[in-house]
Design an enzyme around this catalytic site. Sequence first.
Site, PDB file in Angstrom:
ATOM      1  N   ARG A  53     -10.195 -11.753   1.921  1.00 43.43           N
ATOM      2  CA  ARG A  53     -11.008 -12.865   1.403  1.00 43.43           C
ATOM      3  C   ARG A  53     -10.243 -14.186   1.498  1.00 43.43           C
ATOM      4  O   ARG A  53     -10.845 -15.238   1.650  1.00 43.43           O
ATOM      5  CB  ARG A  53     -11.452 -12.543  -0.034  1.00 43.43           C
ATOM      6  CG  ARG A  53     -10.335 -12.371  -1.013  1.00 43.43           C
ATOM      7  CD  ARG A  53     -10.743 -11.572  -2.257  1.00 43.43           C
ATOM      8  NE  ARG A  53     -10.792 -10.128  -1.993  1.00 43.43           N
ATOM      9  CZ  ARG A  53     -11.136  -9.217  -2.899  1.00 43.43           C
ATOM     10  NH1 ARG A  53     -11.477  -9.584  -4.127  1.00 43.43           N
ATOM     11  NH2 ARG A  53     -11.147  -7.938  -2.600  1.00 43.43           N
TER      12      ARG A  53
ATOM     13  N   LYS B 109       0.839  -1.196   0.000  1.00 42.59           N
ATOM     14  CA  LYS B 109       0.000   0.000   0.000  1.00 42.59           C
ATOM     15  C   LYS B 109       0.874   1.246   0.000  1.00 42.59           C
ATOM     16  O   LYS B 109       1.990   1.225   0.515  1.00 42.59           O
ATOM     17  CB  LYS B 109      -0.867   0.022   1.270  1.00 42.59           C
ATOM     18  CG  LYS B 109      -1.996  -0.979   1.289  1.00 42.59           C
ATOM     19  CD  LYS B 109      -2.817  -0.838   2.557  1.00 42.59           C
ATOM     20  CE  LYS B 109      -3.944  -1.850   2.615  1.00 42.59           C
ATOM     21  NZ  LYS B 109      -4.967  -1.694   1.563  1.00 42.59           N
TER      22      LYS B 109
END
Length: 489
Positions: free
Chosen positions: A340, A266
């Site tokens: 996920r 990020k």
Amino acid sequence: MRISFADSRPAATHALAIVVAPAMIGGAGLSALPEPAQALARAAAQANRFDGENGAVVEFFGETDAAHRRLLLVGIGAKNDFERAGAALTAKLLTSGETNLVVDISAVAGDKPAEAAISLAFGAVLRSWRYDVYRTKLESKQRRSLEHITIVGGGSEAAELWKDREGVAEGVMFTRTLITEPANILYPESFVERCRPLADLGVKIEVLGRDAMAALGMGALLGVSQGSVREPQLLVMTWDGTDGASPPLALVGKGVTFDTGGISLKPPAGMEDMKWDMGGAGAVAGTMKALALRKAKAHVIGVCGLVENMPDGNAQRPGDVVTSMSGQTIEVINTDAEGRLVLCDALTWVQKTYNPKTIVDLATLTGAIIVTLGYEYGGMFSNDDGLAGELLAAGASVGDKLWRLPLGDPYDKLIDSPIADMKNVGPREGGSITAAQFLKRYIDDGVRWAHLDIAGMVWASKPGATWDKGATGYGVRLLDKFVADNFEQ
Ligand code: BES
Ligand code: MN
Ligand code: ZN
């Protein structure tokens, strides 16, 4: 914060708040005050354009009960919102120098005075939470002063009713603490340690470490954690208030204790926010605490998938293919779509181990949900209209709002992979939906399932009705109410 309920106003030093509804200022609504103070109150209300609006507070000084005191008027608005009134009072007085507050609801308590009193207490306690443990240089004027609130006019049932509601407040505050702790303090193993004391309340604690998860084939969850020196944990908390008489409800939380993005790193700006990427797991833990404290007559299993997502020489790479516990293979296109990957193995594990008929998962899963809904609603996806309706109703009633979004085959196709059964990201468009479709591939036929993407709800940049800026505790009240309304005997 200590809360008491009383039939009449105590004599000791305290601030006094009178709770009022709109259009009460001119009439008998201030009769709890002696005449000279009533006149002052009317003048203060007028000068502040106050007419009992919800959460509005007017502060003045006057004489009642033979002392000069700080007096306050607080409004419950047209909707009789005592919770927000209680919260507004603590927000006003928390660091005011005042230690004792008496709140008189007699004039507005209506036909359910105990309900009104505990709602006010609930809002007051929730809004009083703050976390100062790392502030060693707090000036005395910044320190919290308010310690005790006595509510007058709630009737004899209030103290008894409060016990359960206080349990829910404890759950919310536990979640806020977990979310607020930085990632050097709160990592998978220390998250588990924070939850172990729930065993004293009757919650069964089970923990699977790296080796146990490897033996079960949880390649998706372990792939995320393999760049971190912190050992991943699958934390399982069981509360059975039915003595085995009911099949379980499963709550599953994303617990990424820090999300750097991994090799798909990020950007630096705002990365510190990713300490609260365990907000789903935090909500599950707080809910378990609430259910245990109020001895809910329900059977609930809370599962937290706890990992840290780091870049490292051993971290997983974009393009890696991992095999999940379900046997399905995943091409990891983006290591930052890690939630996920954690959830899919936790979902498979809980279905294989406990066979729940209903599963609700919570996750700070996508930035896209914030683009969609902002900071007002959590996003909900479900394969069952009944379950969706139950969650929407619970959320609306406690103020943890949800908005349902679609699922469907055209979205599902977007995560097909040329090399594996699926890839972990779809196109940019509909990013929250394809994330939900990914999870849906791990839900067994016949299982009612809802996925709550709460990325916009866990952390607030400004104060809200019952929270200061920072951790909100979103999800605990929602799940507690959902359980109370649909799973308790
Ligand atoms: N934890 C983030 C999602 C998130 C973003 C939560 C902002 C709270 C605030 C999640 O793991 C993530 O990085 N998602 C990616 C997915 C993308 C790579 C498909 C995102 O939303 O950008
Ligand atoms: Mn991520
Ligand atoms: Zn994440």
